[in-house]
Every structure is written in C-alpha cells, then in structure tokens.
Design a protein around this motif. Sequence first.
Motif, PDB file in Angstrom:
ATOM      1  N   GLN A 368      85.652  61.255 -10.606  1.00 24.23           N
ATOM      2  CA  GLN A 368      85.971  61.898  -9.340  1.00 24.23           C
ATOM      3  C   GLN A 368      85.331  63.279  -9.258  1.00 24.23           C
ATOM      4  N   THR A 400      83.017  58.987  -7.258  1.00 26.11           N
ATOM      5  CA  THR A 400      83.694  58.990  -5.975  1.00 26.11           C
ATOM      6  C   THR A 400      84.141  60.415  -5.673  1.00 26.11           C
ATOM      7  N   ILE A 402      87.064  63.232  -4.158  1.00 32.32           N
ATOM      8  CA  ILE A 402      88.469  63.516  -3.873  1.00 32.32           C
ATOM      9  C   ILE A 402      88.558  64.852  -3.155  1.00 32.32           C
TER      10      ILE A 402
END
Length: 512
Positions: A368, A400, A402
């Motif tokens: 993340q 990814t 966040i």
Amino acid sequence: MARLSVVAALAFTGAASALQIPLQIPINTPWTETPAVHQDDGDELPLIDSKTLQDRIASSSLEARAKVLYDLAKRSEDEYNHPTRVIGSKGHEATLTYIQSTLAQLGSYYNVSSQSFPAVTGNVFESRLVVGAEVPSSAAPMGLTPPTRNNEPVHGQVILAENEGCEPSDVPEQASGNIVLIKRGTCPFGTKSENAGKAGALAAIVYNTDPEPVQGTLGTPSPDHVATFGIGGTEGSKYVEKIRKGEKLDAIAYIDAEVRTIVTTNIIAQTLGGDAENCVMAGGHSDSVAEGPGINDDGTGSLSLLEVAVQLSRFRVNNCVRLAWWAAEEEGLLGSDYYVSQLSGEDNQRIRLFMDYDMMASPNYAYQIYNATNEENPTGSAELKELYIDWYEDQGLNYTFIPFDGRSDYDGFIRNGIPGGGIATGAEGVKTKDEEAMFGGKAGDWYDPNYHQIGDDLRNLALDAWEVNTKLIAHSIATFAKSFKGFPERNADAEISSYGRDVKYHGSKLVV
C-alpha cells in the motif's frame, strides 16, 4: 460495590492492567555481523548508494530483531498478564532502551536525543452495556472514557439527543440522571460526551450512521466527559425508532476505567554528516496497544528503521538523515504531534519531507502507498508517492493506494506544511478479490487478522513483505540522503493544504 462483586453480579469481562514501572537496563543487540563504528572518519566512507544499502537488508536480521522485541514485550507480563509494549509499561521502557543502545553502538555517526513529553493514557478494565432486555453486540467503550460513577454500574432511562449532540442545547433536560443516546456525526465524540456530562447524564451512547460498530476515542480528557460507549448503526437505529414511538427504554451502563497522564519519550537520531539545512526524515512508532505485544504494529516499522540506521552508518551522506521512533502513537499520535508542535519555523523548513513507516509485514498483506497529491497535501508529497511507485514497478511488484486519513504519524507533519508519504501493508481493512489476485492471501479477511490483539506476535509476520518494504525504506532514505535534485523546495509562504478538512481519524480510532 467492589470490582469482584461487580464481576460476580453481572458476569462482566475485561482486560487486566497493573502498575506501570519504568525499566532502564542495557539490552544486547542481535548483530548478523559486527556493525561499523565511526568516530571522525565520515569523509573516508563511501557515498550512499541505494542499491548497495538495499543489498544489506535481509529478513533474517529483521526476524532476529523481532525476537528480541517480543522478549522485551514479555517483561510486561507481571503488569498486564500478557506481553505488551504499551507506553509506561516495562515492555515499552525496554524497547526504548534497546533502540538507544543499538544506536549507541554506532559511535558518533548519529546525534541521538530523547524528547520526553506528557501523554494521556487510558485503560478499561471491565465494561458492560445493557439496553432494554438485550446486550448490544456492537457495544465498546470509547478510548479515554472515564469510568461510570464510583466505577460501578449506573441505571437510567435512555434519552435521545437532538441532532448530533454537538451543542449543549441538543441534550434535553431529561438527560440528567439518565443515559443519553447520540447520533455520530458533525463534531468530535469528546464534544458529544462533554455535552452529555454538562447536562447531568450518567453515561452516553454514540451510535453509528453506518451498520458497523464505532471504534472511537474521546480525545483530550475533559472534567465534563462521562462514561461513553459506541455502538453500531443497526442497533442504534433500532433504539432510536423505539424511543420515537414512545417506548420507554431503560439501560444499565458500567465502565471500570482509568485515565491518567504519564511521561514517555520520543527518540530522534540525526546523522552528524550531511547538509543539516536539508534533512530527509522518516519515523515509526515504538509503542504497542495494551492488548498485545505489537510485533507487526509497529514493531516492523520501527525495526525496519533501526536496521536501516545500522546499515546506513557505513555510508557518507550529502543531506542529513533524521530518524524518529515515536511514543504514544497508539494513544492518538501524541509523540509525533508533540514533536512537530515544538519545531520552530526554521526547524520546520529544514525537514524537506517526512516518511511514515507503520506495519510493514501484515500476514494477509497488500503493498500500500499513501495516495498523496500536491493539490491536497504539501508540495512534494506527490513526488514521494512516485518514488514508491517507481520502485515497486522496477521490482515487478503490484501496489495499491490508500488515503491519507489521519491514522498514523504523518498527520502532524502534513498539517504543518511538511511534504509526507509512506507505505504500509494493511491493518483491519478487508482484502478485496482484486487484491487477492495481485498479492495472494485471502480475500474477505483483514490484512492483519491480529491487529491490536494478543496475537500480534512473532507468528504474525510476513517476512517476505517485511524484507521487500525494508529495502524500499532503505531506497527512500538513500535517494534523498544523496540528492534532492528534482524534489520541490520548501516554501515557508506556501498555503496550508486542504488536508485535514474531512479527516475523521487521529490515530487508530475515530474522533468524529
């Protein structure tokens, strides 16, 4: 009523706690090889090189440090009946000593300082909420809640507050001597509890606007706070409907808790070499929650920084490197907030960027990256995000994004104009099917199934993710220790970013 009789009468359950005694003893550091020790030979060291520094990072060294940390957490067992490194405990005091002694073995490479500050901490020993004839399954005491009167059960009628309970006038006169039910939203939970207390309520219940339970905190203590629970929206809405139909609801509330102020310590290490007017800064937190030893949260982040600090001491840097181990993160980012609050304007400008490293080895991990932008965050945050993206892509790894939502120690830096960013592997968030395809693991489960629990121990580590992310931490520090070329200059006259306007967390708990 004594605590024992309360337990017998109501079959309440709770966590144990005890006196918190500081510990200061030397701790042996587990070295995979003899560390470099430098006095005045900085000019003879090779210039920092990211690839070479990364090559010195190994999961075996990280795991060895984790074993030491768990042994330190076990020093709190006589206080808490289980391992923990919560602030004020023997486990946390020993953690601080371990960090300091490890840095001391590096000779004069770093200037190491300790920054003591007052921290509010709270413990809930037992709690119980009964509404009508049922025990709400979602009920949980708010963080930093005071106890119910005399630490005993209180009984009263459930009185519904108007609006969101953010104004004293929202709490009706009937609340006096009763228990107030308040809708979440608009203002902090502490304000809602305070208004209930000013109205003479015995306790307060905040219900969510979503079905999920409310895991919140009252924040800075107030003499007007009352014992406060959070419950989920499904149960809360049901009680609201009954009250609005004219049905009388009685409740019994019980919280045996303490809220107190202790003194704890941040540790700051800055290289003696490098341009002191241009510092790259990184941090992780040294403490755990009371419920467990915190080997992933944030043993992994703090130990990654420690291992990088050791290996960095073999290199010469062009820009100063400042590393921090924050205390009282789990109490609401208290250590990092205090540090930033003490910076002068000039000191603030010397920090070119801050990188936050919290939870590097969640067992059901995703890689993340905080989704920073220069539009919503201080200028330079987006460039830092791109550094992480480029590195993962160079390794052929998925990643990814966040949000910056106020849950970790970057918060105070960004609020004060310092560019920020960081990486993580996930806490109690649920892994998606897409993420299962990207990273493996199990969709539908938390990234860390032992988040803030007793099981956050040596078995709770994804060593592969930990080594990967520690190499990325090393790369991020090495890159800026060598050069800030292409990275935006700090601007003391820059407008404060829009970050924080919609942030609902301050640390791991909701505040609004």
